[in-house]
Scaffold this motif. Structure first.
Motif, PDB file in Angstrom:
ATOM      1  N   LEU A 151       0.830  -1.207   0.000  1.00 24.65           N
ATOM      2  CA  LEU A 151       0.000   0.000   0.000  1.00 24.65           C
ATOM      3  C   LEU A 151       0.863   1.255   0.000  1.00 24.65           C
ATOM      4  CD1 LEU A 151      -2.814   1.279   0.187  1.00 24.65           C
ATOM      5  CD2 LEU A 151      -2.660   1.083   2.687  1.00 24.65           C
ATOM      6  N   GLY A 152       1.965   1.211   0.739  1.00 21.33           N
ATOM      7  CA  GLY A 152       2.889   2.341   0.737  1.00 21.33           C
ATOM      8  C   GLY A 152       3.477   2.580  -0.642  1.00 21.33           C
ATOM      9  N   ALA A 153       3.807   1.492  -1.341  1.00 20.96           N
ATOM     10  CA  ALA A 153       4.357   1.604  -2.696  1.00 20.96           C
ATOM     11  C   ALA A 153       3.317   2.167  -3.665  1.00 20.96           C
ATOM     12  CB  ALA A 153       4.845   0.235  -3.175  1.00 20.96           C
ATOM     13  N   VAL A 154       2.053   1.753  -3.503  1.00 18.58           N
ATOM     14  CA  VAL A 154       0.971   2.277  -4.344  1.00 18.58           C
ATOM     15  C   VAL A 154       0.813   3.777  -4.122  1.00 18.58           C
ATOM     16  CG1 VAL A 154      -1.528   2.254  -4.716  1.00 18.58           C
ATOM     17  CG2 VAL A 154      -0.284   0.100  -4.501  1.00 18.58           C
ATOM     18  N   CYS A 155       0.881   4.213  -2.876  1.00 20.50           N
ATOM     19  CA  CYS A 155       0.770   5.644  -2.558  1.00 20.50           C
ATOM     20  C   CYS A 155       1.917   6.435  -3.181  1.00 20.50           C
ATOM     21  CB  CYS A 155       0.757   5.856  -1.039  1.00 20.50           C
ATOM     22  SG  CYS A 155      -0.761   5.288  -0.235  1.00 20.50           S
ATOM     23  N   ALA A 156       3.115   5.840  -3.176  1.00 21.80           N
ATOM     24  CA  ALA A 156       4.270   6.507  -3.782  1.00 21.80           C
ATOM     25  C   ALA A 156       4.048   6.707  -5.275  1.00 21.80           C
ATOM     26  CB  ALA A 156       5.527   5.674  -3.549  1.00 21.80           C
ATOM     27  N   SER A 157       3.527   5.686  -5.926  1.00 26.66           N
ATOM     28  CA  SER A 157       3.253   5.777  -7.364  1.00 26.66           C
ATOM     29  C   SER A 157       2.226   6.859  -7.656  1.00 26.66           C
ATOM     30  CB  SER A 157       2.747   4.425  -7.872  1.00 26.66           C
ATOM     31  OG  SER A 157       2.398   4.498  -9.238  1.00 26.66           O
ATOM     32  N   LEU A 158       1.148   6.870  -6.886  1.00 21.68           N
ATOM     33  CA  LEU A 158       0.107   7.871  -7.077  1.00 21.68           C
ATOM     34  C   LEU A 158       0.653   9.282  -6.880  1.00 21.68           C
ATOM     35  CD1 LEU A 158      -2.842   8.691  -7.492  1.00 21.68           C
ATOM     36  CD2 LEU A 158      -3.242   8.268  -5.056  1.00 21.68           C
ATOM     37  N   CYS A 159       1.425   9.481  -5.811  1.00 20.22           N
ATOM     38  CA  CYS A 159       1.983  10.809  -5.521  1.00 20.22           C
ATOM     39  C   CYS A 159       2.937  11.265  -6.629  1.00 20.22           C
ATOM     40  CB  CYS A 159       2.713  10.792  -4.178  1.00 20.22           C
ATOM     41  SG  CYS A 159       1.632  10.644  -2.737  1.00 20.22           S
ATOM     42  N   TRP A 160       3.783  10.348  -7.099  1.00 20.97           N
ATOM     43  CA  TRP A 160       4.762  10.712  -8.120  1.00 20.97           C
ATOM     44  C   TRP A 160       4.099  11.100  -9.433  1.00 20.97           C
ATOM     45  CZ3 TRP A 160       9.368  12.432  -9.108  1.00 20.97           C
ATOM     46  CH2 TRP A 160       9.904  12.298 -10.389  1.00 20.97           C
ATOM     47  N   PHE A 161       3.204  10.261  -9.921  1.00 23.82           N
ATOM     48  CA  PHE A 161       2.588  10.539 -11.217  1.00 23.82           C
ATOM     49  C   PHE A 161       1.654  11.752 -11.151  1.00 23.82           C
ATOM     50  CE2 PHE A 161       3.606   5.975 -12.094  1.00 23.82           C
ATOM     51  CZ  PHE A 161       4.486   6.233 -13.135  1.00 23.82           C
ATOM     52  N   ALA A 162       0.981  11.940 -10.016  1.00 26.86           N
ATOM     53  CA  ALA A 162       0.127  13.122  -9.856  1.00 26.86           C
ATOM     54  C   ALA A 162       0.977  14.388  -9.839  1.00 26.86           C
ATOM     55  CB  ALA A 162      -0.689  13.007  -8.570  1.00 26.86           C
ATOM     56  N   ALA A 163       2.099  14.341  -9.126  1.00 27.34           N
ATOM     57  CA  ALA A 163       2.988  15.505  -9.083  1.00 27.34           C
ATOM     58  C   ALA A 163       3.586  15.780 -10.454  1.00 27.34           C
ATOM     59  CB  ALA A 163       4.101  15.270  -8.060  1.00 27.34           C
ATOM     60  N   LEU A 164       3.967  14.720 -11.158  1.00 26.07           N
ATOM     61  CA  LEU A 164       4.585  14.876 -12.471  1.00 26.07           C
ATOM     62  C   LEU A 164       3.589  15.416 -13.493  1.00 26.07           C
ATOM     63  CD1 LEU A 164       7.442  14.291 -13.507  1.00 26.07           C
ATOM     64  CD2 LEU A 164       6.628  12.082 -14.321  1.00 26.07           C
ATOM     65  N   GLY A 165       2.344  14.920 -13.447  1.00 26.31           N
ATOM     66  CA  GLY A 165       1.341  15.352 -14.414  1.00 26.31           C
ATOM     67  C   GLY A 165       0.757  16.722 -14.109  1.00 26.31           C
ATOM     68  N   PHE A 166       0.281  16.896 -12.871  1.00 22.71           N
ATOM     69  CA  PHE A 166      -0.410  18.138 -12.523  1.00 22.71           C
ATOM     70  C   PHE A 166       0.538  19.262 -12.107  1.00 22.71           C
ATOM     71  CE2 PHE A 166      -3.626  14.790 -11.770  1.00 22.71           C
ATOM     72  CZ  PHE A 166      -4.586  15.237 -12.649  1.00 22.71           C
ATOM     73  N   GLY A 167       1.762  18.900 -11.723  1.00 25.50           N
ATOM     74  CA  GLY A 167       2.734  19.937 -11.363  1.00 25.50           C
ATOM     75  C   GLY A 167       3.806  20.083 -12.422  1.00 25.50           C
ATOM     76  N   ALA A 168       3.490  19.654 -13.641  1.00 27.26           N
ATOM     77  CA  ALA A 168       4.492  19.598 -14.716  1.00 27.26           C
ATOM     78  C   ALA A 168       5.150  20.948 -14.988  1.00 27.26           C
ATOM     79  CB  ALA A 168       3.844  19.065 -15.991  1.00 27.26           C
ATOM     80  N   ARG A 169       4.359  21.996 -15.010  1.00 27.22           N
ATOM     81  CA  ARG A 169       4.924  23.297 -15.369  1.00 27.22           C
ATOM     82  C   ARG A 169       5.954  23.773 -14.347  1.00 27.22           C
ATOM     83  NH1 ARG A 169       2.411  25.909 -19.534  1.00 27.22           N
ATOM     84  NH2 ARG A 169       0.565  24.866 -20.344  1.00 27.22           N
ATOM     85  N   LEU A 170       5.774  23.372 -13.100  1.00 22.65           N
ATOM     86  CA  LEU A 170       6.744  23.737 -12.072  1.00 22.65           C
ATOM     87  C   LEU A 170       7.920  22.767 -12.064  1.00 22.65           C
ATOM     88  CD1 LEU A 170       4.308  24.586  -9.120  1.00 22.65           C
ATOM     89  CD2 LEU A 170       5.542  26.192 -10.586  1.00 22.65           C
ATOM     90  N   LEU A 171       7.635  21.476 -12.232  1.00 25.21           N
ATOM     91  CA  LEU A 171       8.673  20.455 -12.146  1.00 25.21           C
ATOM     92  C   LEU A 171       9.572  20.420 -13.373  1.00 25.21           C
ATOM     93  CD1 LEU A 171       6.674  17.463 -10.618  1.00 25.21           C
ATOM     94  CD2 LEU A 171       8.417  18.842  -9.495  1.00 25.21           C
ATOM     95  N   SER A 172       9.069  20.866 -14.526  1.00 20.47           N
ATOM     96  CA  SER A 172       9.848  20.748 -15.757  1.00 20.47           C
ATOM     97  C   SER A 172      11.178  21.496 -15.657  1.00 20.47           C
ATOM     98  CB  SER A 172       9.044  21.272 -16.952  1.00 20.47           C
ATOM     99  OG  SER A 172       8.699  22.632 -16.764  1.00 20.47           O
ATOM    100  N   ARG A 173      11.175  22.659 -15.040  1.00 17.00           N
ATOM    101  CA  ARG A 173      12.417  23.423 -14.900  1.00 17.00           C
ATOM    102  C   ARG A 173      13.394  22.697 -13.985  1.00 17.00           C
ATOM    103  NH1 ARG A 173      10.238  29.672 -14.076  1.00 17.00           N
ATOM    104  NH2 ARG A 173       9.163  29.852 -16.097  1.00 17.00           N
ATOM    105  N   PHE A 174      12.864  22.109 -12.915  1.00 15.49           N
ATOM    106  CA  PHE A 174      13.705  21.395 -11.958  1.00 15.49           C
ATOM    107  C   PHE A 174      14.270  20.120 -12.572  1.00 15.49           C
ATOM    108  CE2 PHE A 174      13.914  18.007  -8.715  1.00 15.49           C
ATOM    109  CZ  PHE A 174      14.888  18.540  -7.891  1.00 15.49           C
ATOM    110  N   LEU A 175      13.411  19.333 -13.255  1.00 13.42           N
ATOM    111  CA  LEU A 175      13.829  18.048 -13.793  1.00 13.42           C
ATOM    112  C   LEU A 175      14.683  18.180 -15.052  1.00 13.42           C
ATOM    113  CD1 LEU A 175      10.524  16.021 -13.298  1.00 13.42           C
ATOM    114  CD2 LEU A 175      12.556  16.014 -11.866  1.00 13.42           C
ATOM    115  N   ALA A 176      14.733  19.381 -15.617  1.00 13.71           N
ATOM    116  CA  ALA A 176      15.567  19.598 -16.799  1.00 13.71           C
ATOM    117  C   ALA A 176      17.024  19.858 -16.419  1.00 13.71           C
ATOM    118  CB  ALA A 176      15.033  20.777 -17.608  1.00 13.71           C
ATOM    119  N   ARG A 177      17.296  19.951 -15.110  1.00 10.24           N
ATOM    120  CA  ARG A 177      18.656  20.227 -14.650  1.00 10.24           C
ATOM    121  C   ARG A 177      19.364  18.931 -14.271  1.00 10.24           C
ATOM    122  NH1 ARG A 177      16.970  24.961 -10.340  1.00 10.24           N
ATOM    123  NH2 ARG A 177      16.108  26.459 -11.857  1.00 10.24           N
TER     124      ARG A 177
END
Length: 203
Positions: A151-177
């Motif tokens: 269940l902890g692993a499932v929560c990690a997956s949900l948090c990561w993909f939600a952050a990556l998809g819905f926070g893309a405009r903020l994360l793109s600058r960070f992940l491009a470094r």
């Protein structure tokens, strides 16, 4: 209660360590998020697919261990060795950092985005090794708390993909470094090596 929280936290950390890596799936989710194109179905497919694969791993490896208790030793050694190898590869990437880029054509339609996402998720052989076998192996070591770990692993997956998809405009600058991935890979390497050593030591 503390043991359950510990198992869930370990599952979250392990799941996140396996998911956070430069790859086609993460790049696709990030690209969809930046373009605000079918973000919800793409995030849902990735998270639900991971949940199904994690459940398969926990149930499958767990069933083998229950049927043949001696298999836990083999699973521990094999899973631990894989985790150590993953940790070594992540440590190597610390000195050769990459970056998550989002170039490429847009999905064009919701249907095409969904089909592309499904293909990237279910036709990738590495996902079965990572999610089914590795997570299943580590979860099996938790005994009765293996489903809490899952269940902890499932929560990690949900948090990561939600952050990556819905926070893309903020994360793109960070992940491009490359420096950002050097830090992430360092954390992944430390987590994988520690888990691998613990898994082997417990067999």
């Amino acid at each position: 209660m503390s043991h359950a929280l510990s198992a869930a936290a370990a599952g979250f950390g392990t799941g996140l360590s396996l998911i956070v890596a430069i790859g086609a799936q993460n790049a696709f989710v990030l690209r969809q998020g930046i373009r605000r194109d079918a973000v919800l179905p793409v995030v849902a497919i990735c998270a639900l697919s991971d949940a199904a694969l994690i459940a398969l791993g926990v149930a499958g490896v767990g069933a083998v261990v229950v049927a043949w208790p001696g298999a836990l030793t083999a699973v521990g050694w094999i899973g631990g060795a894989f985790l150590l190898c993953y940790g070594a590869l992540a440590a190597r990437r610390v000195f050769r950092p990459g970056a998550l880029t989002v170039e490429g054509e847009a999905a064009g339609s919701r249907r095409r985005a969904v089909l592309t996402c499904l293909a990237m998720t279910w036709l990738n052989p590495h996902v079965y090794l990572d999610t089914v076998f590795l997570l299943g192996s580590v979860a099996a070591d938790r005994g009765p708390l293996r489903w809490t770990f899952g269940l902890g692993a499932v929560c990690a997956s949900l948090c990561w993909f939600a952050a990556l998809g819905f926070g893309a405009r903020l994360l793109s600058r960070f992940l491009a470094r490359p420096a950002a991935w050097r830090v992430l890979d360092g954390l992944v390497a430390a987590t994988m090596i520690a888990l691998g050593a613990t898994l082997i030591a417990g067999t």
